[in-house]
Write a protein that holds these residues in place. Structure first.
Motif, short mmCIF file in Angstrom:
data_model
loop_
_atom_site.label_atom_id
_atom_site.label_comp_id
_atom_site.label_asym_id
_atom_site.label_seq_id
_atom_site.Cartn_x
_atom_site.Cartn_y
_atom_site.Cartn_z
N PHE A 65 -16.09 40.65 21.49
CA PHE A 65 -16.59 41.96 21.08
C PHE A 65 -17.39 42.63 22.20
CE2 PHE A 65 -16.56 40.59 16.41
CZ PHE A 65 -15.48 41.39 16.11
N GLN A 66 -17.26 43.94 22.26
CA GLN A 66 -18.14 44.74 23.09
C GLN A 66 -18.19 46.15 22.50
OE1 GLN A 66 -16.15 44.54 26.94
NE2 GLN A 66 -15.10 46.49 26.58
N ASP A 76 -18.83 22.87 5.56
CA ASP A 76 -18.94 21.92 6.67
C ASP A 76 -17.60 21.74 7.38
OD1 ASP A 76 -21.61 21.49 6.11
OD2 ASP A 76 -21.22 19.77 4.81
N LEU A 77 -16.52 22.16 6.74
CA LEU A 77 -15.19 22.05 7.33
C LEU A 77 -14.79 23.30 8.10
CD1 LEU A 77 -13.26 20.43 4.32
CD2 LEU A 77 -14.57 19.30 6.13
N THR A 78 -15.66 24.30 8.13
CA THR A 78 -15.35 25.56 8.81
C THR A 78 -16.52 25.94 9.71
OG1 THR A 78 -16.23 26.85 6.95
CG2 THR A 78 -13.88 26.40 6.95
N VAL A 79 -16.45 25.52 10.95
CA VAL A 79 -17.54 25.77 11.89
C VAL A 79 -17.78 27.27 12.03
CG1 VAL A 79 -15.96 25.80 13.86
CG2 VAL A 79 -18.36 25.30 14.23
N TRP A 80 -19.06 27.63 12.15
CA TRP A 80 -19.36 29.06 12.33
C TRP A 80 -20.74 29.23 12.94
CZ3 TRP A 80 -16.73 33.10 13.02
CH2 TRP A 80 -17.30 34.37 12.96
N GLU A 81 -20.86 30.26 13.76
CA GLU A 81 -22.15 30.71 14.29
C GLU A 81 -22.18 32.22 14.11
OE1 GLU A 81 -22.46 29.59 18.35
OE2 GLU A 81 -22.28 27.44 17.96
N ASP A 82 -23.26 32.74 13.55
CA ASP A 82 -23.36 34.19 13.35
C ASP A 82 -23.34 34.92 14.69
OD1 ASP A 82 -23.45 34.08 10.58
OD2 ASP A 82 -25.64 33.83 10.54
N MET A 83 -22.84 36.14 14.65
CA MET A 83 -22.72 36.93 15.87
C MET A 83 -24.09 37.21 16.47
SD MET A 83 -20.55 40.43 16.55
CE MET A 83 -21.57 41.53 15.57
N PRO A 84 -24.30 36.89 17.74
CA PRO A 84 -25.59 37.17 18.39
C PRO A 84 -25.70 38.64 18.77
CG PRO A 84 -24.10 36.18 19.96
CD PRO A 84 -23.37 36.20 18.64
N GLU A 85 -26.88 39.03 19.23
CA GLU A 85 -27.08 40.42 19.65
C GLU A 85 -26.13 40.80 20.77
OE1 GLU A 85 -31.01 41.69 20.47
OE2 GLU A 85 -31.88 40.77 18.67
N PRO A 119 -22.65 39.76 21.96
CA PRO A 119 -21.51 38.93 21.57
C PRO A 119 -20.45 38.76 22.65
CG PRO A 119 -21.19 41.14 20.75
CD PRO A 119 -22.47 41.16 21.55
N THR A 120 -20.75 39.13 23.88
CA THR A 120 -19.71 39.13 24.92
C THR A 120 -19.20 37.73 25.25
OG1 THR A 120 -21.47 39.17 26.60
CG2 THR A 120 -20.49 41.29 25.96
N LEU A 121 -19.98 36.70 24.93
CA LEU A 121 -19.53 35.32 25.16
C LEU A 121 -19.26 34.58 23.84
CD1 LEU A 121 -21.99 34.27 28.01
CD2 LEU A 121 -19.65 35.13 28.24
N TRP A 122 -19.36 35.29 22.75
CA TRP A 122 -19.27 34.69 21.40
C TRP A 122 -17.83 34.73 20.90
CZ3 TRP A 122 -18.37 37.45 16.68
CH2 TRP A 122 -18.62 36.72 15.51
N SER A 123 -17.36 33.60 20.38
CA SER A 123 -15.98 33.50 19.89
C SER A 123 -15.91 33.95 18.43
CB SER A 123 -15.47 32.06 20.01
OG SER A 123 -14.17 31.95 19.47
N PRO A 124 -15.25 35.07 18.14
CA PRO A 124 -15.19 35.56 16.75
C PRO A 124 -14.17 34.83 15.88
CG PRO A 124 -14.08 37.10 18.19
CD PRO A 124 -14.65 36.04 19.08
N PHE A 125 -13.32 34.00 16.48
CA PHE A 125 -12.39 33.15 15.74
C PHE A 125 -12.67 31.70 16.11
CE2 PHE A 125 -9.91 36.73 14.47
CZ PHE A 125 -9.08 36.29 13.45
#
Length: 454
Positions: free
Chosen positions: A79-80, A121-130, A132-138
């Motif tokens: 994302f950007q 617990d079977l679906t890893v996730w991290e909320d989108m940071p401020e 998100p340019t290095l954050w994997s949305p999938f």
């Protein structure tokens, strides 16, 4: 299964990128409807009675994923913000995060004893940071159970994909794994659903979206999820009970009515006065409801929300048949102009070309989503279709969410996943009207009965 946090053990992490590099500078703009889903996430778990025989099986999964990602550049992007301040995806081949985990119990024991919340617990996730340019949305998690059992968890930002979109991507991956042709190719055309040159915002549809956008956030409460699987015979019984008053009822109509009325009963509030309004937000996929239908593979969000209401006294007096008829009448009354009017209204909220901040689409009123059409059980590994598929929407608040989903059984069989405030979920699982249909209860904790054919 109170120890679920410790029995799911992550043992490796990696990133998978597409085989073919994407053209430098390629971007994908999120649509108007994508932006409305910014507060929510999507999590799907596909369960298989299958065991990886060796590392070659995992290698095939990774290779087929890299292959199918060639067709989905936005999935491996990041994302950007665009020049207008709206979200775009930089298709930079940054890849999809993958975790491999071991689950220290069997597939059957998990489906029998785990709580719905533990399934996450079977679906890893991290909320989108401020940033998100290095954050994997999938993100994907490969979970191996003891004995013959595996689960593949898929998580993504709801801005990126709705349940149809995410399911078709996963199905395309399994088709590539089996070396079959991809049946529903992705269709990237965000302008396919945008405001019209001559907008119409003077409709009940537009007014409802305006009201949702201004709704006050509900007080946070602990939510829990229960899953019910109904056989074709059970749904047929339900349809026959309402036949006289609602001859055109569908499985969705009767299940929406059943769980709406059961959720009302599960509340601990005092008995409602007869004139009090009860409301249900209904969510549908509109890809195939347009005059010019969108392909199944349309990438992004194509969901529409509307409201059906009734007086409490009429619902209590009329019973299941009355409420099913209420839902059927509402569903039959929806027209394409309703969809476009909602889109026009969202477009009208732009300021300087920038979309308005996202609001909570699932809630605050009780929401029921019709997802019967999903190709969940067409996502076969080798010749094995899933034994169960779960769907979770992140950040559901307020009165809760009912998802009406396909079942592995052909025909009228359905699966219903219900997320409510925890105390109400407990009451719902004891509701005689639901239990009279003898559902198989999955992921509802150790206290509920269970049966699952192999």
């Amino acid at each position: 299964m109170s120890g679920a946090k410790t029995i799911v053990e992550v043992c490796s992490k990696l990133t998978v990128v597409s085989d073919t590099p994407t053209r430098p500078g390629k971007t994908f703009s999120l649509s108007l409807l994508d932006h409305t889903m910014g507060l929510h996430t999507l999590h799907i778990v596909f369960y298989y009675r299958h065991k990886w025989s060796n590392s070659d099986d995992l290698g095939r999964l990774r290779e087929s994923l890299a292959d199918v990602l060639n067709y989905y550049p936005p999935i491996t992007g990041r994302f950007q913000k665009g020049e207008d301040g709206n979200w775009v995806v930089a298709c930079n081949d940054a890849g999809v995060r993958i975790l491999k985990s071991n689950v220290h119990t069997t597939l059957d024991d998990w489906l029998k004893s785990a709580e719905g919340s533990e399934e996450r617990d079977l679906t890893v996730w991290e909320d989108m940071p401020e940033d998100p340019t290095l954050w994997s949305p999938f993100r994907i998690q490969l979970n191996e159970f003891e004995g013959e059992g595996m689960a593949i968890g898929l998580s993504c930002s709801h801005m990126h994909a709705d349940p149809t979109c995410a399911t078709i991507f996963f199905k395309s991956w399994t088709e590539t794994y089996r070396r079959d042709a991809i049946k529903h190719s992705p269709f990237f055309h965000p302008p396919g659903l945008r405001g019209r040159p001559s907008p119409n915002t003077n409709t009940e549809s537009a007014k409802y979206y305006a009201a949702k956008s201004k709704a006050e956030p509900p007080s946070p409460v602990k939510m829990s999820t229960a899953t019910f699987r109904f056989s074709e015979a059970a749904i047929q019984k339900c349809l026959s009970e309402v036949q006289n008053q609602c001859p055109d009822a569908t499985p969705f109509d009767v299940l929406a009515a059943l769980f709406w009325t059961s959720a009302v009963r599960a509340k601990t509030a005092p008995e409602a006065i007869p004139e009090q309004k009860r409301s249900l937000s209904i969510c549908i996929d509109i890809r195939k409801l347009m005059h010019a239908p969108l392909p199944h593979g349309y990438f992004g969000n194509a969901l529409y929300f509307s409201l059906v209401s009734s007086e409490a006294g009429k619902m209590d007096e009329g019973g299941l048949a009355y409420v099913a008829g209420l839902v059927r009448s509402h569903m039959s009354s929806l027209k394409e102009e309703d969809f476009w009017s909602a889109i026009d209204w969202i477009e009208s909220q732009k300021e300087g070309g920038k979309f308005a901040p996202a609001w909570r689409m699932y809630g605050p009123e009780l929401t029921c989503a019709n997802m019967e059409h999903l190709f969940s059980y067409s996502a076969m590994l080798e010749e094995l279709k899933p034994v169960h598929v779960s769907y979770h929407i992140g950040n559901v608040e307020g009165e809760g969410l009912i998802l009406v989903l396909p079942s592995p059984e052909e025909g009228l069989g359905r699966t219903v996943m219900v997320t409510l405030p925890e105390d109400q979920t407990v009451q719902l699982c004891k509701d005689p009207a639901i239990l009279s249909l003898q559902p198989t209860m999955l992921l509802c904790g150790k206290s509920n009965s269970f049966s699952l054919s192999s």
